[in-house]
Design a protein around this motif. Sequence first.
Motif, PDB file in Angstrom:
ATOM      1  N   LEU A  73       4.212   3.651 -12.225  1.00 15.65           N
ATOM      2  CA  LEU A  73       3.544   3.412 -13.502  1.00 15.65           C
ATOM      3  C   LEU A  73       4.314   2.295 -14.191  1.00 15.65           C
ATOM      4  O   LEU A  73       5.428   2.512 -14.679  1.00 15.65           O
ATOM      5  N   ALA A  74       3.770   1.094 -14.155  1.00 18.77           N
ATOM      6  CA  ALA A  74       4.440  -0.076 -14.721  1.00 18.77           C
ATOM      7  C   ALA A  74       4.051  -0.197 -16.189  1.00 18.77           C
ATOM      8  O   ALA A  74       2.919  -0.554 -16.519  1.00 18.77           O
ATOM      9  N   LEU A  75       4.999   0.103 -17.061  1.00 18.44           N
ATOM     10  CA  LEU A  75       4.735   0.160 -18.506  1.00 18.44           C
ATOM     11  C   LEU A  75       5.119  -1.170 -19.147  1.00 18.44           C
ATOM     12  O   LEU A  75       6.284  -1.584 -19.087  1.00 18.44           O
ATOM     13  N   ALA A  76       4.156  -1.830 -19.758  1.00 19.56           N
ATOM     14  CA  ALA A  76       4.445  -3.057 -20.485  1.00 19.56           C
ATOM     15  C   ALA A  76       5.303  -2.739 -21.698  1.00 19.56           C
ATOM     16  O   ALA A  76       5.269  -1.619 -22.239  1.00 19.56           O
ATOM     17  N   PRO A  77       6.095  -3.695 -22.164  1.00 19.81           N
ATOM     18  CA  PRO A  77       6.905  -3.450 -23.361  1.00 19.81           C
ATOM     19  C   PRO A  77       6.049  -2.990 -24.529  1.00 19.81           C
ATOM     20  O   PRO A  77       4.935  -3.466 -24.737  1.00 19.81           O
ATOM     21  N   GLY A  78       6.571  -2.034 -25.294  1.00 20.25           N
ATOM     22  CA  GLY A  78       5.852  -1.504 -26.441  1.00 20.25           C
ATOM     23  C   GLY A  78       6.280  -0.080 -26.713  1.00 20.25           C
ATOM     24  O   GLY A  78       7.111   0.485 -25.998  1.00 20.25           O
ATOM     25  N   THR A  79       5.701   0.509 -27.740  1.00 19.16           N
ATOM     26  CA  THR A  79       5.982   1.889 -28.106  1.00 19.16           C
ATOM     27  C   THR A  79       4.765   2.746 -27.789  1.00 19.16           C
ATOM     28  O   THR A  79       3.658   2.487 -28.277  1.00 19.16           O
ATOM     29  N   TYR A  80       4.967   3.753 -26.958  1.00 19.53           N
ATOM     30  CA  TYR A  80       3.897   4.661 -26.548  1.00 19.53           C
ATOM     31  C   TYR A  80       4.110   5.984 -27.278  1.00 19.53           C
ATOM     32  O   TYR A  80       5.017   6.757 -26.945  1.00 19.53           O
ATOM     33  N   ARG A  81       3.306   6.227 -28.310  1.00 21.61           N
ATOM     34  CA  ARG A  81       3.448   7.454 -29.099  1.00 21.61           C
ATOM     35  C   ARG A  81       2.556   8.521 -28.485  1.00 21.61           C
ATOM     36  O   ARG A  81       1.369   8.633 -28.772  1.00 21.61           O
ATOM     37  N   GLY A  92       0.793  -1.217   0.000  1.00 19.13           N
ATOM     38  CA  GLY A  92       0.000   0.000   0.000  1.00 19.13           C
ATOM     39  C   GLY A  92       0.824   1.266   0.000  1.00 19.13           C
ATOM     40  O   GLY A  92       0.299   2.363  -0.177  1.00 19.13           O
ATOM     41  N   THR A  93       2.141   1.138   0.222  1.00 14.42           N
ATOM     42  CA  THR A  93       2.991   2.328   0.230  1.00 14.42           C
ATOM     43  C   THR A  93       3.358   2.746  -1.180  1.00 14.42           C
ATOM     44  O   THR A  93       3.650   3.909  -1.433  1.00 14.42           O
ATOM     45  N   ASP A  94       3.376   1.796  -2.108  1.00 14.95           N
ATOM     46  CA  ASP A  94       3.671   2.088  -3.517  1.00 14.95           C
ATOM     47  C   ASP A  94       2.513   1.571  -4.362  1.00 14.95           C
ATOM     48  O   ASP A  94       2.351   0.372  -4.538  1.00 14.95           O
ATOM     49  N   THR A  95       1.709   2.484  -4.835  1.00 16.57           N
ATOM     50  CA  THR A  95       0.580   2.113  -5.680  1.00 16.57           C
ATOM     51  C   THR A  95       1.081   1.824  -7.088  1.00 16.57           C
ATOM     52  O   THR A  95       1.831   2.608  -7.660  1.00 16.57           O
ATOM     53  N   VAL A  96       0.666   0.681  -7.650  1.00 15.68           N
ATOM     54  CA  VAL A  96       1.130   0.285  -8.981  1.00 15.68           C
ATOM     55  C   VAL A  96      -0.006   0.445  -9.987  1.00 15.68           C
ATOM     56  O   VAL A  96      -1.090  -0.138  -9.816  1.00 15.68           O
ATOM     57  N   LEU A  97       0.231   1.240 -11.020  1.00 16.75           N
ATOM     58  CA  LEU A  97      -0.732   1.458 -12.092  1.00 16.75           C
ATOM     59  C   LEU A  97      -0.164   0.835 -13.366  1.00 16.75           C
ATOM     60  O   LEU A  97       0.926   1.200 -13.803  1.00 16.75           O
ATOM     61  N   HIS A  98      -0.885  -0.101 -13.952  1.00 16.77           N
ATOM     62  CA  HIS A  98      -0.388  -0.848 -15.097  1.00 16.77           C
ATOM     63  C   HIS A  98      -0.832  -0.204 -16.408  1.00 16.77           C
ATOM     64  O   HIS A  98      -2.013   0.075 -16.611  1.00 16.77           O
TER      65      HIS A  98
END
Length: 660
Positions: free
Chosen positions: A381-389, A350-356
């Motif tokens: 902010l856990a970013l899945a592999p990929g390209t975010y344009r 709960g100390t580190d909120t993870v947003l996927h």
Amino acid sequence: MPYLRRKRLLARALAATTALAAALGLGAQTPAGAAEPPRPPETAAAQGASADRPHGFASLAGGTTGGAGGKVVTVRTQADLAKYAAADEPYIIRVAAAIDVAPFGSDIEVASDKTIVGVGTSGEIVHGELHLNPGTHNVIIRNLTIRDSYVEGDWDGKTTDFDAIQMDSVHHIWIDHNRFTHMGDGLLDVRKNSEYITVSYNRFDTHNKAFGIGWTDDVRTQITIDHNWFRGTKQRNPSADNCAYAHLYNNYLSAQVDDGDPVWSYGNYARGRTKMVIENSYYDGVQHPYQADDTAELVQRGSILKGTTGRHDTRGTAFDPHAFYSYRLDPAAAVPALVKKFSGPQRTLGTDTVLHVPADYPTVQAAVDAVPAGNDGPVTLALAPGTYREQVRIPATKPYLTLLGTGDDRADTVIVYDTPNEYGGSSGSATVLIAAHDVTSRHLTFVNAFDEAAHDLDSEQALAMKTTGDRIVFEDTAFKGNQDTLMTDSPKLDTVSRVYLRDSYIEGDVDFIYGRATTVIENSVIKALSRGSDTNNGYLTAASTWKDNPYGFLITGSRVVSDAPAGTFHLGRPWHPGGEPDAIAQVLIRDTELPAAIKASPWTDMGGFSWRDARFSEYRNDGPGAAVTADRPQMSTEDAARHEVADYLNGTDNWAPYRR
């Protein structure tokens, strides 16, 4: 040479990413019914204690994501908790205080699409109940203590119905890492055809009727119950009535209440037409540790019974849990120690909120937008592999963010855009702008893909990254562009902001590392790109350090590489924005390998200001581009001792990101 080779960088990045991905529950899942993967040294209990996604039945049929996709809020009052818990839209609700519910025993209604999580061990619900009405779905309740609505003298719970959590006809619910104690009736009631439920790593103590399931003639409930500790409880540990599938494993039952009741003091009870499977649990001094009605089926395997008495029923074949989902059992002998350590509220949860991203938020900016203004706790902010344009903006009101690429390599996760300075200045052109303090980026690549060769503009600068916040960290990150690739700045000239880059890569041509922030680049690769000139291909740095700030840019233990011809690249020039005379550049390049592309006289003037009036120096550099001449000021050993990484970054708050 102190420079950390790329192979070592990759190994470090891979190890860190793998460890973080495991901690965040981002690893690949084994298909239901498939062979289990090789067991790592870490126990299943330890893995479950840190995973942020449900397992077991709650993970099936679309899964349980709680408030993912919604905004994050922190609550400390009953009014705020009630407001957000009952809202129609999704929320991730961080409970950061002991909330005393009034009137005594009152319900706080929880609507669908909610995550309610205690911050460390601070989140408590006192004298009240969390209540899920029929039809409620997709709810996660984690890391809370719910306590003390017991009415003295009402041991059987006949006059009050003050449960810790009660749910009727709900589906996709995960109850995890909570402590339930000393309540008025049940601690946890899963009632009336509730489906796809997982109850894991909780503590049930000091109570009569701990955990009941059923109150229905239908046989629909599917429930996973694992790694829970039932201590000082009398009955319903749990009692499962008409469950289609009840899978209990690695639970610990101890210190059972002994009030001389020969029947209604018991451990696990399969009632009605329940099919129950018990695996590798531990029963210590329990009366009737597991029992089943004649109409129920109960399979038990691998459990340890110590000092138990009474019924030890098994009958029928029940079901095969592996046919539904993958799981890994801890040895029964290890269960008491593991459950004591990992069950109940944890300081690290709960100390580190993870947003996927993009699983729960379609874009990086959408995840940033979900973080509340004035955020006071870490958010990853856990970013899945990929390209975010997209362009990403982290405003000053949203500190304590971590942007985490979850691929095997930083090149796997890329944030890219292609806006030049012509359309909005440095802030408008930057692919990512970080104005908040205490922001960290790991295992990512930032790119401004503006094609300057295809355009003829007055302002072709195109930033991959701009920072103005303080205490900014980049680890195993890459920055790609041409002119003005990386700007580390501060909100105003006489405000000091600090930026630390480690194990990173930066490429560009003109002034591609610039700004007034105190900036350390350590153990990194800097690539000076050729512009096709035989005389001048560009400038590594353009610092604009405030005159009263003794520390501007430090490049240390790194390597500069280039595809430009020999003698065609400058180390830097002094930038005085708008002709500001108090912007006196300070740059030290030390213990770094320089290529042949570096000019023999590597510092040059800018905008009518002489480089000799700036604070440019080198110390112990090597490589074909290193030299000691009258045009290359060298820092003395005495002064170099006062220009280490710590000197640049510590400040008055002793910030030391280099120790991580």
